[in-house]
Structure formats: C-alpha cells, structure tokens
Scaffold this motif. Structure first.
Motif, mmCIF file in Angstrom:
data_model
loop_
_atom_site.group_PDB
_atom_site.id
_atom_site.type_symbol
_atom_site.label_atom_id
_atom_site.label_comp_id
_atom_site.label_asym_id
_atom_site.label_seq_id
_atom_site.Cartn_x
_atom_site.Cartn_y
_atom_site.Cartn_z
ATOM 1 N N ILE A 5 34.038 53.306 51.967
ATOM 2 C CA ILE A 5 34.952 52.959 50.879
ATOM 3 C C ILE A 5 34.571 53.736 49.628
ATOM 4 O O ILE A 5 33.448 54.237 49.504
ATOM 5 C CB ILE A 5 34.936 51.447 50.558
ATOM 6 N N TYR A 31 35.616 49.578 43.249
ATOM 7 C CA TYR A 31 35.316 48.166 43.409
ATOM 8 C C TYR A 31 34.464 47.712 42.230
ATOM 9 O O TYR A 31 33.317 48.138 42.087
ATOM 10 C CB TYR A 31 34.584 47.903 44.730
ATOM 11 N N ARG A 73 45.108 44.798 46.511
ATOM 12 C CA ARG A 73 43.766 45.342 46.295
ATOM 13 C C ARG A 73 43.054 44.689 45.108
ATOM 14 O O ARG A 73 41.895 44.272 45.216
ATOM 15 C CB ARG A 73 43.860 46.857 46.087
ATOM 16 N N ILE A 106 39.617 42.259 45.244
ATOM 17 C CA ILE A 106 38.364 42.525 44.538
ATOM 18 C C ILE A 106 37.963 41.330 43.685
ATOM 19 O O ILE A 106 36.783 40.944 43.636
ATOM 20 C CB ILE A 106 38.490 43.810 43.689
ATOM 21 N N GLU A 143 33.315 45.699 51.627
ATOM 22 C CA GLU A 143 34.026 45.505 50.366
ATOM 23 C C GLU A 143 33.389 44.386 49.547
ATOM 24 O O GLU A 143 33.257 44.492 48.321
ATOM 25 C CB GLU A 143 35.498 45.200 50.642
ATOM 26 N N SER A 144 32.996 43.315 50.200
ATOM 27 C CA SER A 144 32.357 42.210 49.497
ATOM 28 C C SER A 144 31.024 42.640 48.898
ATOM 29 O O SER A 144 30.751 42.388 47.713
ATOM 30 C CB SER A 144 32.141 41.034 50.452
ATOM 31 N N THR A 161 31.150 44.618 45.692
ATOM 32 C CA THR A 161 31.378 43.876 44.447
ATOM 33 C C THR A 161 30.125 43.124 44.000
ATOM 34 O O THR A 161 30.092 42.566 42.900
ATOM 35 C CB THR A 161 32.519 42.849 44.603
#
Length: 356
Positions: A156, A161, A234, A238, A263-264, A267
């Motif tokens: 990614i 993010y 998206r 986030i 993705e988690s 962040t």
C-alpha cells in the motif's frame, strides 16, 4: 517493458469502497508507469490510472444493474487483451483461471497473480496449466504444485494512510471486511461481547451472504455496543481503523493475504487475527499485533494489544508492505520470466539448427 495489466471488471480501479485486488492493481500499475514502463490497463471504463486505459464496459459491473452476465464482459476483456498480445512484452493477469487456456496459446507470456484461494473445482484447471508462471501473494497460498516465480506481498501507499498516535476515546474494536462466514464478523461480535468493548463493523454484504447477515449479524446490532456502519469509502475506512484501539481479523478460512491487516497497522492500530492462511506472514506478534488459535485467545490478547506501540505498527508496514517493495518484487518476476523465455527460445533455435 511494454506491459498489459488485466484487472477484474467487478470493481473500478482503484475501488471506491471494497476491492483489495483492484487497489493492488491500481498501485502496481501507476508505480510501473512512474518507473518508465509502458503500461496498458484493461479495466472498467470508470477506472483512474496513469496507464493507457482500455475498457469493454463503461463502469464497474457491480454498479450497473442492467448487466446480468458478468462472464460475457470478462470474455470480451480477455478477447481484447489477447487480440493485442503481440504489442506487449508480457501480460499480467489478475483475473484468475479465465485466461489460462488462451494464455497457453500465444507467444507473449502471461504471468498470473493469484488473488484468491483454490477450490476443488478450480484446482483441476490450475493443475492442467501448472507450467504457466504464477505469483503467490503469500507462502500459505501455495497449496497446489504450480510454477511459482516468487511470492510478492501486497503493498500500500503508506503515505496515504493517516497515522493515529492515539485511539479514540472511548475505546472501540474495529472489523472491516465482507460480511460473510469466512471473514468472521460473528466471531468479532463474540470477542466484543466478552471484552465489553464496543465494536464497529464496516463492509459490504453480497447477495450470497445476505441470509448469513440476517441470521447471525443483524439480530446483534444495537447501534451502541455493536454498530454496523455499512460499506465505507477510503477516507471513512482510514478513520474507522485509525481511531480503533484494535482491529479484529477473526477469519475462518485460509485468507491468501488480507489487505485490511496492513491498512490497519499503517494507521497505527494493531491487529489480532486467527491463525489461518497468511495471518502469520502479515502480523508480527508482539510488534504489530497478535496471532491466536481461538476466540478465547483473541479475547485474552486484547489487553496486550492495547499496550503495543502504534508508531512501531506503522514502521513495520513501511518496512515490509510498501508499494516499493511490492513493485520491486514484480519487476524481478517480470525480468526472470522474460530472461527464461529468451533462454528457452535460444535453446529451441539451437536444436532446430542442429536438426537442419
């Protein structure tokens, strides 16, 4: 190189909401263009890309209620790609078994990224064409004996993010994914109820999963302790992940990758997942989350996860799951494929000369 990227037509590239494969295709395609390659993306007409876009349908199939037969448009896309095969150095397919037969009949090599799992039915076709070049997206995915060039983890753009140094107060757990039995939203609810922490659920509901949702999930949604916020875009994704204290990944199947975990962690939010499929390759235990064998273990891991360093979670993604690492892996696979093809052609030429 002159490269054709072949994307699924179900979602646009990149997806507006749900669509891990389409997000990966988008990021790979655009980075290849930035690196100087000449790329043509075959995708739905509403896709946005730095490459040359070729489309057989004006928008993502899922958004068009007038289309009843997805397979027709997939076949049109495949025909369009392979009629132009001679224009490319290689074709990179992300659509699975539908291209296997035609790919074996053209000179331009096709490399296949496996974005899904094997089934008893599709395994028969993959085994028939086992000599074609494949990319696995985790080592756990390699459940058939195929010609794997390498494993390339999904990546990614971490900079897109936002980093959340602290979770939102009051604390909550997050679940993001398709609301289906294999993704385990019912298990996420069980964890939330046993810990007493609220759970926010986001994700799409496919028609095939509607009865599961109505039977197992809907009766437990109260809008307070268990909240369903629908399918998110998206920015909303986030916010959901970044503000959470922990993201739950309680899968009941052998997930080939699981982009939501990455993705988690990007962040800053750690992930607790069940020990299936790619989970041991994506989560770093005690660093970016925890890997558990049971729901009870997931519950017990919550207090430890709350103590993890959120900056470390993000740095872990930057080091292992960025776009650069992913595209480096694909470029190496492309080069290996073309080098092997040149060597093979050279051997055939030598043999023909010897016979003559």
């Amino acid at each position: 190189m002159k490269i054709a990227q072949v994307a699924p037509l179900w979602e646009r590239v990149p997806p507006l909401t749900y669509g891990g494969t389409e997000l990966v295709v988008s990021q790979l395609t655009d980075e290849l263009v930035r690196r100087g390659h000449e790329v043509t993306l075959f995708a739905s007409g509403d896709s946005q890309t730095l490459a040359c876009l070729e489309a057989v349908c004006p928008r993502a199939i899922r958004l068009d209620p007038d289309i009843k037969d997805y397979a027709v448009y997939e076949m049109l896309e495949i025909s369009q790609v392979y009629e132009r095969a001679a224009e490319f150095d290689l074709i990179h397919s992300h659509i699975g078994l539908a291209v296997l037969a035609i790919a074996s009949r053209v000179k331009t090599p096709t490399i296949h990224t496996l974005h899904g799992n094997f089934t008893p039915e599709n395994s028969k076709l993959f085994q028939l064409y086992h000599k074609q070049p494949y990319i696995s997206i985790s080592n756990a995915q390699r459940q058939l004996d195929l010609n794997y060039l390498r494993t390339v983890y999904n990546g990614i753009d971490v900079e897109k993010y936002s980093f959340f140094a602290q979770p939102q107060e009051p604390s909550y757990l997050a679940f993001l994914g398709r609301l289906s039995p294999e993704k385990g939203p019912h298990h996420a609810i069980a964890v939330a109820k046993q810990t007493g922490l609220p759970l926010k659920i986001a994700g799409k509901i496919d028609a095939s999963d509607r009865s599961f949702f109505e039977r197992e999930i809907a009766p437990q949604i109260d809008g307070k302790h268990i909240e369903y916020i629908g399918e998110v875009n998206r920015a909303q994704k986030i916010e959901l992940l970044g503000n959470a204290s922990v993201t739950l990944f309680p899968i009941t199947w052998d997930e080939p990758f699981g982009l939501v975990m990455v993705e988690s962690m990007a962040t800053g939010t750690p992930v607790i997942g069940l020990n299936r499929g790619s989970v041991p390759e994506v989560i770093s235990p005690g660093k970016s989350g925890f890997i558990c064998n049971t729901i009870e273990e997931m519950v017990a891991a919550i207090p430890q996860a709350l103590e993890l360093n959120r900056q470390t979670c993000r740095e872990y993604v930057e080091q292992h799951f960025g776009i650069a690492q992913m595209v480096d892996g694909y470029e190496a696979a492309y080069q290996e494929l073309l080098t092997n093809r040149i060597a093979q052609n050279g051997r055939i030429l030598s043999q023909n000369l010897a016979l003559s």
